[in-house]
Scaffold this motif. Structure first.
Motif, PDB file in Angstrom:
ATOM      1  N   GLY A  39      80.529  39.223  23.814  1.00 23.19           N
ATOM      2  CA  GLY A  39      79.240  39.910  23.786  1.00 23.19           C
ATOM      3  C   GLY A  39      79.228  41.177  24.615  1.00 23.19           C
ATOM      4  N   TYR A  40      79.829  41.102  25.796  1.00 28.29           N
ATOM      5  CA  TYR A  40      79.866  42.271  26.683  1.00 28.29           C
ATOM      6  C   TYR A  40      80.730  43.375  26.079  1.00 28.29           C
ATOM      7  N   ALA A  41      81.861  42.984  25.489  1.00 32.90           N
ATOM      8  CA  ALA A  41      82.743  43.967  24.861  1.00 32.90           C
ATOM      9  C   ALA A  41      82.105  44.607  23.637  1.00 32.90           C
ATOM     10  N   SER A  42      81.178  43.896  23.010  1.00 38.25           N
ATOM     11  CA  SER A  42      80.533  44.448  21.812  1.00 38.25           C
ATOM     12  C   SER A  42      79.291  45.270  22.140  1.00 38.25           C
TER      13      SER A  42
ATOM     14  N   MET B  97      77.624  38.168  16.323  1.00 40.62           N
ATOM     15  CA  MET B  97      77.374  36.842  15.814  1.00 40.62           C
ATOM     16  C   MET B  97      78.281  35.790  16.461  1.00 40.62           C
ATOM     17  N   PRO B  98      79.555  36.095  16.751  1.00 37.63           N
ATOM     18  CA  PRO B  98      80.380  35.083  17.429  1.00 37.63           C
ATOM     19  C   PRO B  98      79.808  34.716  18.803  1.00 37.63           C
TER      20      PRO B  98
ATOM     21  N   PRO C 164      84.242  32.859  26.790  1.00 39.28           N
ATOM     22  CA  PRO C 164      84.581  33.780  25.691  1.00 39.28           C
ATOM     23  C   PRO C 164      83.341  34.397  25.040  1.00 39.28           C
ATOM     24  N   ALA C 165      82.268  33.631  24.934  1.00 37.52           N
ATOM     25  CA  ALA C 165      81.036  34.170  24.347  1.00 37.52           C
ATOM     26  C   ALA C 165      80.559  35.383  25.126  1.00 37.52           C
TER      27      ALA C 165
ATOM     28  N   LYS D 243      72.494  37.107  29.507  1.00 32.48           N
ATOM     29  CA  LYS D 243      71.838  36.034  30.262  1.00 32.48           C
ATOM     30  C   LYS D 243      70.532  35.611  29.609  1.00 32.48           C
ATOM     31  N   ILE D 244      69.728  36.575  29.195  1.00 28.27           N
ATOM     32  CA  ILE D 244      68.465  36.259  28.529  1.00 28.27           C
ATOM     33  C   ILE D 244      68.731  35.503  27.229  1.00 28.27           C
ATOM     34  N   MET D 245      69.727  35.943  26.454  1.00 25.47           N
ATOM     35  CA  MET D 245      70.074  35.259  25.216  1.00 25.47           C
ATOM     36  C   MET D 245      70.480  33.816  25.508  1.00 25.47           C
TER      37      MET D 245
END
Length: 111
Positions: free
Chosen positions: A54-57, A1-2, A49-50, A65-67
Protein backbone atom coordinates in the motif's frame (compact mmCIF):
# COMPACT_ATOMS: atom_id res chain seq x y z
CA UNK A 1 -6.59 -3.94 -4.19
CA UNK A 2 -3.96 -6.41 -2.87
CA UNK A 3 -3.50 -4.15 0.16
CA UNK A 4 -7.21 -4.20 0.94
CA UNK A 5 -7.48 -7.99 0.52
CA UNK A 6 -4.39 -8.66 2.65
CA UNK A 7 -5.66 -6.33 5.38
CA UNK A 8 -9.00 -8.14 5.46
CA UNK A 9 -7.25 -11.50 5.73
CA UNK A 10 -4.88 -10.25 8.43
CA UNK A 11 -7.78 -8.83 10.43
CA UNK A 12 -9.66 -12.11 10.28
CA UNK A 13 -6.69 -13.79 11.96
CA UNK A 14 -6.15 -10.98 14.46
CA UNK A 15 -9.77 -10.93 15.53
CA UNK A 16 -9.61 -14.67 16.19
CA UNK A 17 -6.32 -14.22 18.06
CA UNK A 18 -7.66 -11.43 20.27
CA UNK A 19 -11.24 -12.55 20.83
CA UNK A 20 -11.59 -16.21 19.82
CA UNK A 21 -10.48 -17.40 23.25
CA UNK A 22 -13.58 -15.81 24.78
CA UNK A 23 -15.47 -18.88 23.59
CA UNK A 24 -13.23 -21.01 25.86
CA UNK A 25 -13.48 -19.40 29.33
CA UNK A 26 -12.20 -22.53 31.08
CA UNK A 27 -8.99 -22.77 29.05
CA UNK A 28 -5.80 -21.94 30.91
CA UNK A 29 -4.54 -18.44 30.29
CA UNK A 30 -1.06 -19.52 29.19
CA UNK A 31 -2.63 -21.84 26.58
CA UNK A 32 -4.79 -19.12 25.06
CA UNK A 33 -1.87 -16.66 25.11
CA UNK A 34 0.38 -19.08 23.21
CA UNK A 35 -2.42 -19.96 20.78
CA UNK A 36 -3.13 -16.26 20.23
CA UNK A 37 0.55 -15.56 19.55
CA UNK A 38 0.62 -18.33 16.97
CA UNK A 39 -2.44 -16.94 15.23
CA UNK A 40 -1.05 -13.40 15.43
CA UNK A 41 2.10 -14.54 13.62
CA UNK A 42 -0.07 -15.36 10.62
CA UNK A 43 -1.74 -11.96 10.95
CA UNK A 44 1.63 -10.19 10.92
CA UNK A 45 2.68 -12.22 7.89
CA UNK A 46 -0.26 -10.71 6.02
CA UNK A 47 -0.35 -7.19 7.51
CA UNK A 48 3.30 -6.32 6.91
CA UNK A 49 3.17 -7.05 3.15
CA UNK A 50 -0.19 -5.28 2.93
CA UNK A 51 1.29 -2.11 4.39
CA UNK A 52 4.43 -2.29 2.27
CA UNK A 53 2.42 -2.79 -0.93
CA UNK A 54 0.00 0.00 0.00
CA UNK A 55 2.77 2.43 0.88
CA UNK A 56 4.67 1.65 -2.31
CA UNK A 57 1.51 2.24 -4.34
CA UNK A 58 1.09 5.75 -2.94
CA UNK A 59 -0.99 5.42 0.21
CA UNK A 60 0.32 7.34 3.20
CA UNK A 61 0.96 5.74 6.57
CA UNK A 62 -2.09 7.53 7.94
CA UNK A 63 -4.30 6.29 5.14
CA UNK A 64 -3.09 2.73 5.68
CA UNK A 65 -3.82 2.97 9.40
CA UNK A 66 -7.30 4.40 8.91
CA UNK A 67 -8.06 1.70 6.31
CA UNK A 68 -6.84 -0.98 8.70
CA UNK A 69 -8.95 0.35 11.57
CA UNK A 70 -12.12 0.47 9.47
CA UNK A 71 -11.51 -3.08 8.27
CA UNK A 72 -10.85 -4.16 11.87
CA UNK A 73 -14.18 -2.76 13.02
CA UNK A 74 -16.10 -4.35 10.14
CA UNK A 75 -14.45 -7.74 10.67
CA UNK A 76 -15.08 -7.55 14.41
CA UNK A 77 -18.74 -6.66 13.90
CA UNK A 78 -19.26 -9.81 11.86
CA UNK A 79 -17.25 -11.87 14.38
CA UNK A 80 -19.27 -10.51 17.30
CA UNK A 81 -22.54 -11.39 15.60
CA UNK A 82 -21.58 -14.81 14.21
CA UNK A 83 -19.16 -16.18 16.82
CA UNK A 84 -19.94 -14.33 20.05
CA UNK A 85 -23.69 -14.16 19.29
CA UNK A 86 -23.86 -10.50 20.26
CA UNK A 87 -26.58 -8.31 18.76
CA UNK A 88 -25.75 -5.53 16.33
CA UNK A 89 -27.76 -2.58 17.59
CA UNK A 90 -28.52 0.76 15.98
CA UNK A 91 -25.91 2.40 18.23
CA UNK A 92 -23.15 0.26 16.76
CA UNK A 93 -24.38 0.94 13.24
CA UNK A 94 -24.44 4.69 13.97
CA UNK A 95 -20.95 4.59 15.46
CA UNK A 96 -19.72 2.63 12.43
CA UNK A 97 -21.22 5.21 10.09
CA UNK A 98 -19.50 8.02 11.99
CA UNK A 99 -16.16 6.22 11.85
CA UNK A 100 -16.56 5.57 8.12
CA UNK A 101 -17.35 9.26 7.60
CA UNK A 102 -14.32 10.30 9.62
CA UNK A 103 -12.13 7.89 7.68
CA UNK A 104 -13.32 9.39 4.41
CA UNK A 105 -11.60 12.66 5.34
CA UNK A 106 -8.25 10.86 5.16
CA UNK A 107 -8.80 10.09 1.48
CA UNK A 108 -10.47 13.33 0.34
CA UNK A 109 -8.32 15.43 -1.94
CA UNK A 110 -5.75 12.76 -2.71
CA UNK A 111 -3.74 13.57 -5.80
Amino acid sequence: MPTFALLIASNLFMTVAWYGHLKFPDARLWVVVLASWGIALIEYSLAVPANRIGYASGLSGGQLKIMQECITLAVFAVFAIVVLKEPLTWRYLGAGACIAGAAAFTFVGRN
